[in-house]
Design a protein around this motif. Structure first.
Motif, mmCIF file in Angstrom:
data_model
loop_
_atom_site.group_PDB
_atom_site.id
_atom_site.type_symbol
_atom_site.label_atom_id
_atom_site.label_comp_id
_atom_site.label_asym_id
_atom_site.label_seq_id
_atom_site.Cartn_x
_atom_site.Cartn_y
_atom_site.Cartn_z
ATOM 1 N N LEU A 59 0.833 -1.212 0.000
ATOM 2 C CA LEU A 59 0.000 0.000 0.000
ATOM 3 C C LEU A 59 0.862 1.255 0.000
ATOM 4 O O LEU A 59 0.512 2.250 -0.642
ATOM 5 C CB LEU A 59 -0.943 -0.002 1.200
ATOM 6 C CG LEU A 59 -2.107 -0.990 1.125
ATOM 7 C CD1 LEU A 59 -2.879 -0.982 2.442
ATOM 8 C CD2 LEU A 59 -3.033 -0.662 -0.024
ATOM 9 N N ASP A 60 1.999 1.217 0.726
ATOM 10 C CA ASP A 60 2.911 2.362 0.710
ATOM 11 C C ASP A 60 3.438 2.603 -0.699
ATOM 12 O O ASP A 60 3.521 3.749 -1.153
ATOM 13 C CB ASP A 60 4.085 2.138 1.674
ATOM 14 C CG ASP A 60 3.701 2.353 3.120
ATOM 15 O OD1 ASP A 60 2.630 2.968 3.372
ATOM 16 O OD2 ASP A 60 4.465 1.918 4.008
ATOM 17 N N GLU A 61 3.797 1.511 -1.388
ATOM 18 C CA GLU A 61 4.269 1.654 -2.766
ATOM 19 C C GLU A 61 3.180 2.232 -3.660
ATOM 20 O O GLU A 61 3.437 3.138 -4.453
ATOM 21 C CB GLU A 61 4.710 0.291 -3.322
ATOM 22 C CG GLU A 61 6.029 -0.191 -2.820
ATOM 23 C CD GLU A 61 6.418 -1.527 -3.438
ATOM 24 O OE1 GLU A 61 6.073 -1.762 -4.612
ATOM 25 O OE2 GLU A 61 7.059 -2.327 -2.734
ATOM 26 N N ARG A 62 1.974 1.679 -3.512
ATOM 27 C CA ARG A 62 0.855 2.179 -4.330
ATOM 28 C C ARG A 62 0.570 3.643 -4.003
ATOM 29 O O ARG A 62 0.266 4.440 -4.892
ATOM 30 C CB ARG A 62 -0.378 1.319 -4.100
ATOM 31 C CG ARG A 62 -0.273 -0.041 -4.745
ATOM 32 C CD ARG A 62 -1.423 -0.961 -4.441
ATOM 33 N NE ARG A 62 -2.711 -0.387 -4.797
ATOM 34 C CZ ARG A 62 -3.871 -0.887 -4.398
ATOM 35 N NH1 ARG A 62 -3.898 -1.961 -3.640
ATOM 36 N NH2 ARG A 62 -4.991 -0.322 -4.750
ATOM 37 N N TYR A 63 0.662 3.995 -2.709
ATOM 38 C CA TYR A 63 0.435 5.375 -2.290
ATOM 39 C C TYR A 63 1.477 6.295 -2.910
ATOM 40 O O TYR A 63 1.145 7.349 -3.446
ATOM 41 C CB TYR A 63 0.474 5.451 -0.758
ATOM 42 C CG TYR A 63 0.356 6.842 -0.200
ATOM 43 C CD1 TYR A 63 -0.854 7.517 -0.227
ATOM 44 C CD2 TYR A 63 1.460 7.480 0.363
ATOM 45 C CE1 TYR A 63 -0.966 8.798 0.288
ATOM 46 C CE2 TYR A 63 1.349 8.754 0.876
ATOM 47 C CZ TYR A 63 0.142 9.409 0.843
ATOM 48 O OH TYR A 63 0.030 10.671 1.353
ATOM 49 N N SER A 64 2.751 5.882 -2.853
ATOM 50 C CA SER A 64 3.821 6.684 -3.449
ATOM 51 C C SER A 64 3.609 6.837 -4.949
ATOM 52 O O SER A 64 3.752 7.935 -5.503
ATOM 53 C CB SER A 64 5.181 6.044 -3.186
ATOM 54 O OG SER A 64 5.463 6.015 -1.821
ATOM 55 N N CYS A 65 3.261 5.740 -5.590
ATOM 56 C CA CYS A 65 3.019 5.771 -7.041
ATOM 57 C C CYS A 65 1.831 6.683 -7.352
ATOM 58 O O CYS A 65 1.879 7.473 -8.299
ATOM 59 C CB CYS A 65 2.767 4.355 -7.542
ATOM 60 S SG CYS A 65 2.602 4.237 -9.326
ATOM 61 N N LEU B 202 0.772 9.188 -5.528
ATOM 62 C CA LEU B 202 1.196 10.577 -5.319
ATOM 63 C C LEU B 202 1.975 11.096 -6.525
ATOM 64 O O LEU B 202 1.768 12.233 -6.961
ATOM 65 C CB LEU B 202 2.054 10.687 -4.053
ATOM 66 C CG LEU B 202 1.314 10.726 -2.727
ATOM 67 C CD1 LEU B 202 2.311 10.809 -1.581
ATOM 68 C CD2 LEU B 202 0.353 11.900 -2.654
ATOM 69 N N GLU B 203 2.867 10.251 -7.057
ATOM 70 C CA GLU B 203 3.625 10.662 -8.240
ATOM 71 C C GLU B 203 2.690 10.905 -9.420
ATOM 72 O O GLU B 203 2.841 11.887 -10.149
ATOM 73 C CB GLU B 203 4.661 9.600 -8.597
ATOM 74 C CG GLU B 203 5.819 9.522 -7.619
ATOM 75 C CD GLU B 203 6.761 8.367 -7.916
ATOM 76 O OE1 GLU B 203 6.629 7.721 -8.985
ATOM 77 O OE2 GLU B 203 7.635 8.110 -7.071
ATOM 78 N N SER C 204 2.059 14.379 -11.301
ATOM 79 C CA SER C 204 2.187 14.449 -12.755
ATOM 80 C C SER C 204 0.905 14.986 -13.378
ATOM 81 O O SER C 204 0.948 15.842 -14.278
ATOM 82 C CB SER C 204 2.510 13.056 -13.310
ATOM 83 O OG SER C 204 2.532 13.086 -14.697
ATOM 84 N N ALA C 205 -0.252 14.479 -12.876
ATOM 85 C CA ALA C 205 -1.541 14.935 -13.413
ATOM 86 C C ALA C 205 -1.749 16.422 -13.098
ATOM 87 O O ALA C 205 -2.279 17.169 -13.927
ATOM 88 C CB ALA C 205 -2.680 14.101 -12.833
ATOM 89 N N LYS C 206 -1.319 16.854 -11.909
ATOM 90 C CA LYS C 206 -1.438 18.274 -11.551
ATOM 91 C C LYS C 206 -0.599 19.127 -12.499
ATOM 92 O O LYS C 206 -1.049 20.173 -12.976
ATOM 93 C CB LYS C 206 -0.982 18.509 -10.113
ATOM 94 C CG LYS C 206 -1.998 18.160 -9.072
ATOM 95 C CD LYS C 206 -1.455 18.489 -7.676
ATOM 96 C CE LYS C 206 -2.416 18.104 -6.588
ATOM 97 N NZ LYS C 206 -1.873 18.392 -5.251
ATOM 98 N N GLN C 207 0.635 18.670 -12.746
ATOM 99 C CA GLN C 207 1.522 19.421 -13.642
ATOM 100 C C GLN C 207 0.918 19.489 -15.054
ATOM 101 O O GLN C 207 0.908 20.544 -15.674
ATOM 102 C CB GLN C 207 2.917 18.770 -13.689
ATOM 103 C CG GLN C 207 3.691 18.874 -12.404
ATOM 104 C CD GLN C 207 3.964 20.304 -12.010
ATOM 105 O OE1 GLN C 207 4.197 21.172 -12.849
ATOM 106 N NE2 GLN C 207 3.904 20.570 -10.710
#
Length: 173
Positions: A95-101, A103-104, A108-111
């Motif tokens: 879940l931490d990995e999925r959360y980090s992914c 967030l990235e 990216s979507a925000k940018q």
């Protein structure tokens, strides 16, 4: 003579000594009976203590078995909890990995969204400027056309629309 005297003395003392000896024998016999009773009582107590000892040994054995069973159950539960903790730790890591992914991806979507918004605002501002310029030129062109038409005595034929189309075509090309 001495012997005779001793015998005589012995016969004369025989009654009280015999009586005293019988008395001592009676006391010894009653003390013997008392000691036999005490011995019997002690033997009964020892038998009772042996039975208690056997019961205690049996209880100890049963308690040890229960204790070992409880330890085995505790070990099984402990293993189960260790397994659950390991699974939860693995899931948490996933879940931490999925959360980090995520967030990235969100960053990216925000940018990308900000880039598209900037492009949209730039295009919108450009179109607005073109429309404002067209309005200004249309208004001044219409006035100019109307003045020229009045001067020549003619009426403008769809001049406003044709001028707007020409301006828009020239700005978009």
């Amino acid at each position: 003579m001495c012997l005779g005297l001793c015998l005589e003395l012995l016969f004369s003392l025989q009654g009280p000594i015999l009586h005293h000896a019988k008395k001592l024998i009676g006391e010894a016999s009653s003390e013997k009976n008392l000691l036999n009773l005490k011995c019997s009582s002690v033997e009964d107590k020892m038998q009772m203590l042996h039975k208690q000892l056997e019961a205690s040994e049996k209880f100890k054995t049963e308690y040890q078995k229960l204790y070992e069973d409880a330890i085995n159950d505790l070990n099984k539960v402990s293993e189960c909890y260790k397994s659950c903790i390991t699974d939860l730790a693995r899931k948490c890591s996933s879940l931490d990995e999925r959360y980090s992914c995520s967030l990235e991806m969100l960053d990216s979507a925000k940018q990308e969204s900000l880039e598209w918004r900037r492009k949209y605002e730039k295009t919108w501002n450009k179109n607005k400027a073109v429309k404002d310029q067209v309005k200004v030129e249309t208004v001044s062109g219409t006035h100019e056309e109307a003045r020229l038409a009045d001067a020549h005595g003619k009426r403008p034929v769809n001049g406003k629309k044709s001028m707007i189309l020409q301006l828009m075509n020239s700005r978009l090309i």
